[in-house]
Design a protein around this motif. Structure first.
Motif, PDB file in Angstrom:
ATOM      1  N   UNK A  18       2.956  31.302  -3.390  1.00 43.97           N
ATOM      2  CA  UNK A  18       2.161  31.725  -2.247  1.00 43.97           C
ATOM      3  C   UNK A  18       2.375  30.739  -1.093  1.00 43.97           C
ATOM      4  N   UNK A  19       3.305  31.082  -0.199  1.00 42.05           N
ATOM      5  CA  UNK A  19       3.702  30.182   0.881  1.00 42.05           C
ATOM      6  C   UNK A  19       2.557  29.971   1.876  1.00 42.05           C
ATOM      7  N   UNK A  20       1.806  31.023   2.169  1.00 44.32           N
ATOM      8  CA  UNK A  20       0.690  30.902   3.103  1.00 44.32           C
ATOM      9  C   UNK A  20      -0.364  29.947   2.602  1.00 44.32           C
ATOM     10  N   UNK A  21      -0.685  30.030   1.317  1.00 45.78           N
ATOM     11  CA  UNK A  21      -1.671  29.128   0.728  1.00 45.78           C
ATOM     12  C   UNK A  21      -1.176  27.689   0.739  1.00 45.78           C
ATOM     13  N   UNK A  22       0.080  27.487   0.431  1.00 44.43           N
ATOM     14  CA  UNK A  22       0.636  26.129   0.453  1.00 44.43           C
ATOM     15  C   UNK A  22       0.627  25.545   1.860  1.00 44.43           C
ATOM     16  N   UNK A  23       0.948  26.360   2.857  1.00 44.34           N
ATOM     17  CA  UNK A  23       0.911  25.887   4.236  1.00 44.34           C
ATOM     18  C   UNK A  23      -0.507  25.517   4.639  1.00 44.34           C
ATOM     19  N   UNK A  24      -1.472  26.385   4.305  1.00 43.48           N
ATOM     20  CA  UNK A  24      -2.865  26.108   4.637  1.00 43.48           C
ATOM     21  C   UNK A  24      -3.352  24.833   3.956  1.00 43.48           C
ATOM     22  N   UNK A  25      -3.060  24.674   2.677  1.00 39.94           N
ATOM     23  CA  UNK A  25      -3.502  23.475   1.967  1.00 39.94           C
ATOM     24  C   UNK A  25      -2.858  22.220   2.538  1.00 39.94           C
ATOM     25  N   UNK A  26      -1.585  22.291   2.886  1.00 45.18           N
ATOM     26  CA  UNK A  26      -0.914  21.136   3.467  1.00 45.18           C
ATOM     27  C   UNK A  26      -1.522  20.739   4.792  1.00 45.18           C
ATOM     28  N   UNK A  27      -1.788  21.721   5.650  1.00 46.74           N
ATOM     29  CA  UNK A  27      -2.391  21.421   6.947  1.00 46.74           C
ATOM     30  C   UNK A  27      -3.821  20.932   6.778  1.00 46.74           C
ATOM     31  N   UNK A  28      -4.593  21.528   5.878  1.00 49.84           N
ATOM     32  CA  UNK A  28      -5.995  21.145   5.687  1.00 49.84           C
ATOM     33  C   UNK A  28      -6.110  19.736   5.105  1.00 49.84           C
ATOM     34  N   UNK A  29      -5.226  19.381   4.190  1.00 45.46           N
ATOM     35  CA  UNK A  29      -5.285  18.042   3.588  1.00 45.46           C
ATOM     36  C   UNK A  29      -4.964  16.982   4.629  1.00 45.46           C
ATOM     37  N   UNK A  30      -3.917  17.188   5.410  1.00 41.13           N
ATOM     38  CA  UNK A  30      -3.574  16.214   6.445  1.00 41.13           C
ATOM     39  C   UNK A  30      -4.656  16.137   7.517  1.00 41.13           C
ATOM     40  N   UNK A  31      -5.252  17.268   7.888  1.00 38.65           N
ATOM     41  CA  UNK A  31      -6.329  17.288   8.872  1.00 38.65           C
ATOM     42  C   UNK A  31      -7.534  16.497   8.360  1.00 38.65           C
ATOM     43  N   UNK A  32      -7.923  16.726   7.114  1.00 38.26           N
ATOM     44  CA  UNK A  32      -9.068  16.030   6.536  1.00 38.26           C
ATOM     45  C   UNK A  32      -8.805  14.524   6.440  1.00 38.26           C
ATOM     46  N   UNK A  33      -7.608  14.138   6.017  1.00 34.45           N
ATOM     47  CA  UNK A  33      -7.289  12.714   5.926  1.00 34.45           C
ATOM     48  C   UNK A  33      -7.274  12.052   7.296  1.00 34.45           C
ATOM     49  N   UNK A  34      -6.807  12.762   8.306  1.00 31.78           N
ATOM     50  CA  UNK A  34      -6.781  12.223   9.661  1.00 31.78           C
ATOM     51  C   UNK A  34      -8.200  12.025  10.191  1.00 31.78           C
ATOM     52  N   UNK A  35      -9.103  12.960   9.890  1.00 29.95           N
ATOM     53  CA  UNK A  35     -10.497  12.840  10.308  1.00 29.95           C
ATOM     54  C   UNK A  35     -11.155  11.645   9.608  1.00 29.95           C
ATOM     55  N   UNK A  36     -10.918  11.493   8.320  1.00 32.62           N
ATOM     56  CA  UNK A  36     -11.496  10.369   7.567  1.00 32.62           C
ATOM     57  C   UNK A  36     -10.941   9.052   8.092  1.00 32.62           C
ATOM     58  N   UNK A  37      -9.653   9.001   8.359  1.00 34.21           N
ATOM     59  CA  UNK A  37      -9.036   7.783   8.885  1.00 34.21           C
ATOM     60  C   UNK A  37      -9.641   7.424  10.250  1.00 34.21           C
ATOM     61  N   UNK A  38      -9.826   8.405  11.109  1.00 31.83           N
ATOM     62  CA  UNK A  38     -10.426   8.162  12.414  1.00 31.83           C
ATOM     63  C   UNK A  38     -11.862   7.687  12.304  1.00 31.83           C
TER      64      UNK A  38
END
Length: 53
Positions: A18-38
């Motif tokens: 499921x390419x769409x799910x993998x893309x969403x999870x990849x973007x969501x994980x990086x977004x969440x980590x960036x928010x936590x880092x900030x």
């Protein structure tokens, strides 16, 4: 009828196909980590001695 042609597909194969799910999870994980880092960076900033309270 003979069901010898039926192949059981594993959960991980369905998940990784499921390419769409993998893309969403990849973007969501990086977004969440960036928010936590900030948030950690903002929390670690100390007050400036130039600001008078």
């Amino acid at each position: 009828m003979d069901n010898e042609g039926d192949v059981k597909v594993s959960y991980w194969e369905v998940f990784l196909d499921d390419v769409g799910l993998l893309f969403f999870l990849g973007a969501a994980i990086y977004f969440a980590l960036y928010i936590v880092w900030g948030a950690m960076e903002i929390a670690s900033v100390s007050y400036s001695p130039l600001i008078v309270k």
